[in-house]
Structure formats: C-alpha cells, structure tokens
Enzyme design. Structure first.
Site, PDB file in Angstrom:
ATOM      1  N   ASP A  57      35.741   4.639  57.301  1.00 38.85           N
ATOM      2  CA  ASP A  57      36.521   5.213  56.201  1.00 38.85           C
ATOM      3  C   ASP A  57      36.625   4.088  55.491  1.00 38.85           C
ATOM      4  OD1 ASP A  57      37.916   7.090  54.767  1.00 38.85           O
ATOM      5  OD2 ASP A  57      39.079   7.900  56.390  1.00 38.85           O
TER       6      ASP A  57
ATOM      7  N   HIS B 106      34.452   3.479  51.990  1.00 39.79           N
ATOM      8  CA  HIS B 106      34.645   4.036  50.660  1.00 39.79           C
ATOM      9  C   HIS B 106      35.188   3.155  49.747  1.00 39.79           C
ATOM     10  CE1 HIS B 106      33.834   8.301  51.544  1.00 39.79           C
ATOM     11  NE2 HIS B 106      34.770   8.382  52.729  1.00 39.79           N
TER      12      HIS B 106
ATOM     13  N   HIS C 211      44.846  11.836  61.823  1.00 38.62           N
ATOM     14  CA  HIS C 211      44.186  10.912  60.845  1.00 38.62           C
ATOM     15  C   HIS C 211      44.816  10.926  59.425  1.00 38.62           C
ATOM     16  CE1 HIS C 211      40.555   8.882  59.013  1.00 38.62           C
ATOM     17  NE2 HIS C 211      41.197   9.387  58.166  1.00 38.62           N
TER      18      HIS C 211
ATOM     19  N   HIS D 152      45.912   9.516  55.513  1.00 38.48           N
ATOM     20  CA  HIS D 152      45.765   8.722  54.194  1.00 38.48           C
ATOM     21  C   HIS D 152      47.260   8.526  53.450  1.00 38.48           C
ATOM     22  CE1 HIS D 152      41.457   8.183  53.740  1.00 38.48           C
ATOM     23  NE2 HIS D 152      41.294   9.349  54.793  1.00 38.48           N
TER      24      HIS D 152
ATOM     25  N   TYR E  85      40.683  15.630  47.968  1.00 42.23           N
ATOM     26  CA  TYR E  85      39.872  14.867  48.980  1.00 42.23           C
ATOM     27  C   TYR E  85      39.805  13.494  48.702  1.00 42.23           C
ATOM     28  CZ  TYR E  85      36.132  14.482  52.418  1.00 42.23           C
ATOM     29  OH  TYR E  85      35.111  14.043  53.278  1.00 42.23           O
TER      30      TYR E  85
END
Length: 336
Positions: free
Chosen positions: A14, A17, A194, A196, A285
């Site tokens: 991740d 990104h 998970h 963000h 997203y």
C-alpha cells in the site's frame, strides 16, 4: 495472558501508492530487513494495486513483481512474505510466481460485493500451500448484513481469514464496530481490519475493530499509503502495548525503521490535506488520489470537486478511467 494481535505491515505494498510505485528492489530489501528484525509477523510486497498492477492504467512500477519478491525473500529470517492480488489485475500465473519466490500469504482483494470472483484464487493459493485471506474492499459502501454474506462466501472457498477493509478511509469507529461485530459473529475464521486515514481516524478505527473482535490489523511505517495513508505501524505498536496487547514487535526497532529507513525515501508528506480529507468525506477509493490530482492539474479544476463527484457517482476500484471523464466534464461546465 495478553491478547495477541497479528500485524500485517503493507509499507511495501500500500505504501507504494505514496511513492508512485517507485521503490527499487534494493530499497524494498533494506526496509524489509528492518521490518523483519523488528518482529513484524507478515509484510506485504508488490505494486500498490497488487500483483500485475504495474500497467498504464495503474502506473508502472520501478521493477517487476518477481524482482521485488526475490529481493525481499532473500533478507527475511522470521517474517512471512505476503502479496495482494485483485482478480482481474493479478492472475493465477502471478500467484504461482509469487509462491515460487517465497510468498507464504496472499490477500485476495475484491470489491465488498464481489467475493465470488475470488473463489478461484483462494483455492489456487491453498493448493500452493499458501495462507489465503479474503479482503473485502470499500466496506463502507454496504451494510453489515451484506459484508456477512460476502465473508461467508470467502470462508466457504477456504479462506483462512477475512478482512473488512476501509479503502476510502470513510468509516467512523461506530461504522467499524458494527461491521466487525457482524462478520465476527458469522464466521469461524479470524477477522481482520485495514484502515486508511483520510478522516484522521485510522488508529482509532483500528482500536474499534480490535475491541469488536478483529485479531489481524494492518499498518504501514510512517503511515505510507494511498490517500492520507494507513494506520501508522509504529504508533499502532505503541498504543497496543499501552493497552496490554501482544504484537511481538519491538517498539524501538519499528520506530527506527520508520525514522531511518522509510522517511528518507518518501516523495511527499503523508498528511491529511484537503484532497485526502475529501477522499474520506466522499468515500472514494484511496488509490484514486494521485490520479485525481493529475487530472485536476491537467483540466484546471479543483481536485475536491473531482473527488466529491466520484463519490456521488459511487465509483469503485478499477474505474480510474472515470477520473479523467469527471475532470473533463467539470472543466466544460466551468467554461460555460
């Protein structure tokens, strides 16, 4: 006895990104050796969009998947090597390659209503002797009952665990608790979460997930990741230690990895700026962020307007092409 929490660190997946997928195999190996020495249970390696993600649509990585896996597998002594695979981006061939280069864990990631497209890859992973984890992305978009249905599908295919994934960083602790509790009550395999950080809630949401029954949680050192990034691994380790949980991670060593190995390699600050906050607010997203920023610059429109419109349209991962369409339409409307 302290409750054990398994941390899966995805700095090298991740986190890709945040560096436009440009870590070199040598950089990955250096960071992986540090994570291994710190006691991380499992570390995930690949393009940010998983195996096979290096492409025109998702951005080209600095090296091939096999180069990354080969470099990292050579330095691991204790940690398990993991990969992410999105059916349709990664293939069965990619999975076989990953197993050949030492991957022991695969997270098969699907949209939160499409677990059925992961059946083949879960079963192939099991045949390859890998641990297979179902990974339900954009979980904020459906109610707990739908996640339960999809989690049961993953379990029926042989998944060893199922994740509830806040890909947009759009959930509140209340949202997380409802979803984790529902899934935990419905399946017999471990449940993971998970997070963000687009609303600044990644650590708090991870704690809510643990209180609701999750025993696998994710982090990235320095919070590296799509959008505003993920739960910051070193903070997570410290907070969990204060709460009496056992992670097996050495706090000083993981802090050193973040400060000395990862921070110097960052291309941009990992902060909750106006664009990242808009991701979380709109429920978009996380990996759309850099694409949206480039489209905003090209068409001279506000990136927040692009993200809010993408949220209104309920776009999902794989619809990156719509970012340009939305930016173009906003630009036309602006000129009228």
């Amino acid at each position: 006895m302290a409750k054990k929490i398994r941390i899966i660190d995805s700095t090298l997946r991740d986190g890709m990104h945040a560096v436009s997928h440009q870590f070199t195999p040598e950089e990955m190996a250096e960071i992986a050796a540090g994570l291994d020495a710190a006691g991380i249970d499992t570390l995930e390696v690949s393009h940010g969009d998983g195996l096979g993600g290096s492409s025109y649509n998702y951005g080209f990585a600095a090296a091939k998947d096999e180069d990354y896996l080969k470099a990292v597998s050579q330095v691991l002594k204790n940690s398990k090597l993991g990969v992410l695979l999105l059916p349709g981006i990664g293939t069965a061939h990619d999975l076989e390659m990953a197993a050949k280069f030492g991957a022991k864990v695969v997270r098969v990631a699907t949209h939160c209503t499409e677990a059925d497209i992961g059946e083949q890859h879960i079963k192939i992973a099991k045949e390859l002797g890998m641990e297979a984890i179902g990974f339900l992305m954009m979980s904020h978009m459906v109610p707990p009952e739908k996640l339960v249905e999809q989690a049961k599908l993953f379990e029926s295919y042989g998944a060893d665990a199922v994740y509830v994934t806040d890909s947009a960083g759009a959930m509140t602790p209340y949202d997380v608790k409802k979803r984790i509790e529902a899934v935990k009550d419905a399946i017999s395999v471990p449940v993971g979460f998970h997070a963000h950080n687009n609303l600044g809630l990644a650590i708090g949401n991870t704690l809510a997930a643990i209180e609701a029954g999750a025993t696998y949680v994710d982090g990235t050192t320095r919070g590296l990741g799509a959008g505003a990034g993920n739960s910051q691994t070193e903070i997570l380790v410290a907070v969990l230690a204060k709460l009496g949980y056992e992670t097996g991670v050495d706090l000083y060593k993981i802090m050193d990895v973040a400060e000395e190995l990862v921070a110097p390699k960052m291309r941009r600050p990992q902060i909750v700026d106006k664009a990242a906050l808009s991701l979380g607010y709109a429920g978009v997203y996380g990996s759309f962020l850099l694409h949206a920023m480039r489209a905003a610059e090209k068409f001279k429109v506000d990136v927040r307007d692009i993200l809010i419109e993408l949220g209104r349209l309920k776009t999902v991962g794989g619809q990156e092409d719509m970012i340009v369409d939305v930016a173009y339409e906003l630009s036309k409307a602006k000129k009228q």
